[in-house]
Design a protein around this motif. Structure first.
Motif, PDB file in Angstrom:
ATOM      1  N   LEU A   5       0.815  -1.206   0.000  1.00 50.15           N
ATOM      2  CA  LEU A   5       0.000   0.000   0.000  1.00 50.15           C
ATOM      3  C   LEU A   5       0.858   1.269   0.000  1.00 50.15           C
ATOM      4  O   LEU A   5       0.469   2.286  -0.577  1.00 50.15           O
ATOM      5  N   CYS A  16       1.404   3.655  -3.084  1.00 52.75           N
ATOM      6  CA  CYS A  16       0.483   4.682  -3.586  1.00 52.75           C
ATOM      7  C   CYS A  16       1.043   6.086  -3.360  1.00 52.75           C
ATOM      8  O   CYS A  16       0.643   7.030  -4.049  1.00 52.75           O
ATOM      9  N   ARG A  72      -5.343  12.191  -4.413  1.00 51.89           N
ATOM     10  CA  ARG A  72      -6.668  11.937  -4.979  1.00 51.89           C
ATOM     11  C   ARG A  72      -7.300  13.186  -5.585  1.00 51.89           C
ATOM     12  O   ARG A  72      -7.941  13.126  -6.634  1.00 51.89           O
ATOM     13  N   ASP A 131      -8.304   5.144  -7.081  1.00 55.92           N
ATOM     14  CA  ASP A 131      -8.714   4.104  -6.134  1.00 55.92           C
ATOM     15  C   ASP A 131      -7.610   3.795  -5.130  1.00 55.92           C
ATOM     16  O   ASP A 131      -7.871   3.603  -3.948  1.00 55.92           O
ATOM     17  N   ALA A 132      -6.376   3.757  -5.600  1.00 53.49           N
ATOM     18  CA  ALA A 132      -5.254   3.465  -4.703  1.00 53.49           C
ATOM     19  C   ALA A 132      -5.048   4.580  -3.683  1.00 53.49           C
ATOM     20  O   ALA A 132      -4.648   4.326  -2.541  1.00 53.49           O
ATOM     21  N   ARG A 133      -5.342   5.800  -4.069  1.00 48.02           N
ATOM     22  CA  ARG A 133      -5.136   6.948  -3.174  1.00 48.02           C
ATOM     23  C   ARG A 133      -6.359   7.273  -2.313  1.00 48.02           C
ATOM     24  O   ARG A 133      -6.316   8.188  -1.499  1.00 48.02           O
ATOM     25  N   TYR A 166     -11.199   3.606   1.126  1.00 46.54           N
ATOM     26  CA  TYR A 166     -11.325   2.250   0.588  1.00 46.54           C
ATOM     27  C   TYR A 166     -10.503   1.308   1.457  1.00 46.54           C
ATOM     28  O   TYR A 166      -9.477   1.707   2.028  1.00 46.54           O
ATOM     29  N   ARG A 224      -7.403  -1.070  -2.433  1.00 39.74           N
ATOM     30  CA  ARG A 224      -6.340  -0.152  -2.839  1.00 39.74           C
ATOM     31  C   ARG A 224      -5.149  -0.912  -3.418  1.00 39.74           C
ATOM     32  O   ARG A 224      -4.566  -0.494  -4.425  1.00 39.74           O
TER      33      ARG A 224
END
Length: 185
Positions: A81, A84, A90, A140-142, A146, A151
């Protein structure tokens, strides 16, 4: 007993999905549960917010364990993770995606009017949609609300879409196919 429990937890998480439960695991549920949860959170296959309801009840132990095992297998080659952080935040990504959608709308409006360039515009639309998907994975990763598994899956997809070299060097493509822009004099 501590060493045995640790080995048992490790074996339980890395076993194939639907592998039989090790003997005595059910009776040791109360002692193994926090260790299973802690290791799953450390391995980023369980979000800290999920600890309240995954691997939390003895009745759901087998199905929850299979869920975590499945995640272990699916995310085994997914980036951590922390990766990211190499990409824009974002809010910046949302701006890029808004521009992408506006550009796509512009192309979509031009396509029926410029029939001689229909195929060229169709290709530009496809490229724009592909770039949207790339940047949507960054978003989505940031997205901090979530779960960690979502992520990490987004990071995995992103790496597959742009290639390992570009991913690890944070060399992102533009949000729109700028190679299609024409210089105005």
């Amino acid at each position: 007993m501590f060493q045995l429990d640790s080995l048992l937890v490790l074996a339980m998480l890395t076993a194939p999905v639907d592998a039989p439960m090790p003997a005595g695991a059910g009776e040791r549920f109360d002692r193994l549960r926090p260790k299973l949860q802690k290791l799953a959170v450390q391995w980023e296959i369980l979000d800290p917010r999920e600890v309240r309801y995954i691997l939390a009840r003895p009745d759901d132990f087998a199905s929850d364990l299979n869920l975590v095992r499945r995640r272990y297998q699916v995310l085994a080659d997914a980036p951590a993770l922390s990766d990211c952080q190499r990409f824009p935040d974002r809010d910046a990504v949302n701006e890029l995606l808004s521009f992408n959608r506006a550009y796509r709308q512009h192309l979509g409006l031009r396509q029926p009017m410029e029939l001689a360039r229909w195929w060229e515009l169709r290709t530009a639309l496809q490229e724009t949609d592909h770039l949207y998907q790339v940047w949507d994975n960054v978003r989505d990763a940031r997205c901090e609300y979530y779960y960690v598994t979502v992520r990490r899956q987004a990071l995995k997809k992103l790496r597959e879409m742009i290639g390992e070299d570009a991913y690890y060097n944070a060399q992102m493509p533009p949000s729109v196919p700028i190679w299609r822009f024409r210089e105005v004099e």
